[in-house]
Design an enzyme around this catalytic site. Structure first.
Site, PDB file in Angstrom:
ATOM      1  N   GLU A 279       5.141  -4.723   9.902  1.00 40.21           N
ATOM      2  CA  GLU A 279       4.567  -5.296   8.658  1.00 40.21           C
ATOM      3  C   GLU A 279       4.602  -5.872   8.032  1.00 40.21           C
ATOM      4  O   GLU A 279       5.558  -5.973   7.519  1.00 40.21           O
ATOM      5  CB  GLU A 279       3.909  -3.819   7.742  1.00 40.21           C
ATOM      6  CG  GLU A 279       3.374  -3.340   6.990  1.00 40.21           C
ATOM      7  CD  GLU A 279       3.355  -2.947   6.111  1.00 40.21           C
ATOM      8  OE1 GLU A 279       3.806  -1.557   6.247  1.00 40.21           O
ATOM      9  OE2 GLU A 279       2.795  -2.816   4.952  1.00 40.21           O
TER      10      GLU A 279
ATOM     11  N   ARG B 163       1.373 -10.071   0.244  1.00 41.62           N
ATOM     12  CA  ARG B 163       2.030 -10.584  -0.824  1.00 41.62           C
ATOM     13  C   ARG B 163       2.611 -11.590  -1.038  1.00 41.62           C
ATOM     14  O   ARG B 163       2.845 -12.665  -1.945  1.00 41.62           O
ATOM     15  CB  ARG B 163       2.919 -10.215  -1.098  1.00 41.62           C
ATOM     16  CG  ARG B 163       2.597  -8.348  -1.320  1.00 41.62           C
ATOM     17  CD  ARG B 163       4.295  -7.354  -1.767  1.00 41.62           C
ATOM     18  NE  ARG B 163       3.762  -5.931  -1.253  1.00 41.62           N
ATOM     19  CZ  ARG B 163       4.364  -5.162  -0.598  1.00 41.62           C
ATOM     20  NH1 ARG B 163       5.438  -5.212  -1.982  1.00 41.62           N
ATOM     21  NH2 ARG B 163       4.265  -4.205  -0.705  1.00 41.62           N
TER      22      ARG B 163
ATOM     23  N   LYS C 273      -0.714   6.950   5.769  1.00 40.13           N
ATOM     24  CA  LYS C 273       0.272   5.796   4.481  1.00 40.13           C
ATOM     25  C   LYS C 273       0.108   6.663   3.448  1.00 40.13           C
ATOM     26  O   LYS C 273      -0.115   7.436   3.090  1.00 40.13           O
ATOM     27  CB  LYS C 273       0.344   4.164   4.358  1.00 40.13           C
ATOM     28  CG  LYS C 273       1.644   3.836   3.416  1.00 40.13           C
ATOM     29  CD  LYS C 273       1.778   2.405   3.257  1.00 40.13           C
ATOM     30  CE  LYS C 273       2.014   2.289   2.356  1.00 40.13           C
ATOM     31  NZ  LYS C 273       2.208   1.028   2.653  1.00 40.13           N
TER      32      LYS C 273
HETATM   33  C1  3PG Z   1       6.571  -1.832  -0.165  1.00 39.36           C
HETATM   34  O1  3PG Z   1       5.146  -2.101  -0.156  1.00 39.36           O
HETATM   35  O2  3PG Z   1       6.814  -2.393  -0.953  1.00 39.36           O
HETATM   36  C2  3PG Z   1       6.942  -0.194   0.557  1.00 39.36           C
HETATM   37  O3  3PG Z   1       6.047   0.525  -0.254  1.00 39.36           O
HETATM   38  C3  3PG Z   1       8.296  -0.636   0.512  1.00 39.36           C
HETATM   39  O4  3PG Z   1       8.754  -0.017  -0.128  1.00 39.36           O
HETATM   40  P1  3PG Z   1      10.408   0.313  -0.823  1.00 39.36           P
HETATM   41  O5  3PG Z   1      11.105  -1.100  -0.798  1.00 39.36           O
HETATM   42  O6  3PG Z   1      11.144   1.507  -1.807  1.00 39.36           O
HETATM   43  O7  3PG Z   1      10.980  -0.012   1.125  1.00 39.36           O
END
Ligand code: 3PG
Length: 219
Positions: free
Chosen positions: A51, A55, A139
């Site tokens: 994934e 961003r 999710k």
């Molecule tokens: C995100 O979208 O940043 C994810 O949920 C990752 O979260 P994490 O850094 O707590 O694994």
């Protein structure tokens, strides 16, 4: 995963994305040059469903590079927040999408594109909206902050047929607790791709983290 399901260009389903490994890595890339070696490092550790979050300005170019150069990987797009995001991700070669929340416009766009979607949900109403549009793999985001294991147990009552990928606050310390639940197929998390390892090109460390993630026991 099912034989052949990750071959180049082969369509995957949301359930295959979730079943392939116990963890879906949530990846944030700052440079296109990091994409291919990172994907290869994860694949070497047994993690193929990747994934790549939309961003950063290079996210789409990273997805494109992985799709072109790492045929063993299945690149997906994370942080898909609009129909336009879904279309851009699909054009770049993403083979699945993950969203932090759910809107019908994102759901319909993904359906029209043939892009399997893991919609983000955190409440019963959001689950019902996504399920109404046909989504049975979801999710749970942000998992820890929104109720964690206890919330998933509670959802097992009214939503017994739905399957979740808890993401957000999941780590090696608590992943097993989530993966032991009957309605959890896999978890998502950023811990496989620590920012310092990505920026310094410590691919061996990432392969090791991936390998450890594949050893997590699922129900
Ligand atoms: C995100 O979208 O940043 C994810 O949920 C990752 O979260 P994490 O850094 O707590 O694994």
């Amino acid at each position: 995963m099912a034989a052949g399901a990750h071959e180049t260009g082969t369509a995957v389903t949301a359930l295959q994305v979730m079943r392939d490994a116990p963890v879906i890595p949530v990846i944030v890339l700052q440079e296109v040059a990091q994409a291919v070696p990172l994907a290869r490092a994860l694949v070497a550790g047994g993690i193929r469903m990747l994934e790549v979050t939309m961003r950063t300005s290079v996210a789409l170019a990273c997805i494109e590079a992985i799709a072109r150069e790492v045929p063993e990987a299945v690149p997906g797009a994370g942080t898909v927040r609009s129909a336009a995001d879904a279309r851009a991700a699909s054009r770049a070669g993403a083979r699945f999408a993950v969203s932090p929340g759910y809107t019908s416009s994102v759901g319909h766009a993904c359906r029209d594109l043939g892009l399997p979607l893991l919609p983000g949900v955190a409440t019963g109403s959001e689950i019902m909206a996504a399920a109404e549009d046909g989504h049975t793999e979801l999710k749970f985001f942000p998992a820890l902050q929104a109720g964690g294991v206890a919330m998933l147990k509670a959802w097992g009552g009214p939503f017994p047929e739905l399957r979740f990928c808890p993401t957000g606050g999941v780590s090696p310390a608590n992943a097993a607790e989530f993966l032991a639940l009957p309605n959890v197929v896999c978890v998502g998390g950023s811990w496989l791709t620590p920012a310092d390892a990505v920026s310094t090109g410590d691919w061996a460390r990432i392969t090791q983290l991936a390998r450890e993630a594949t050893q997590l026991q699922r129900r």
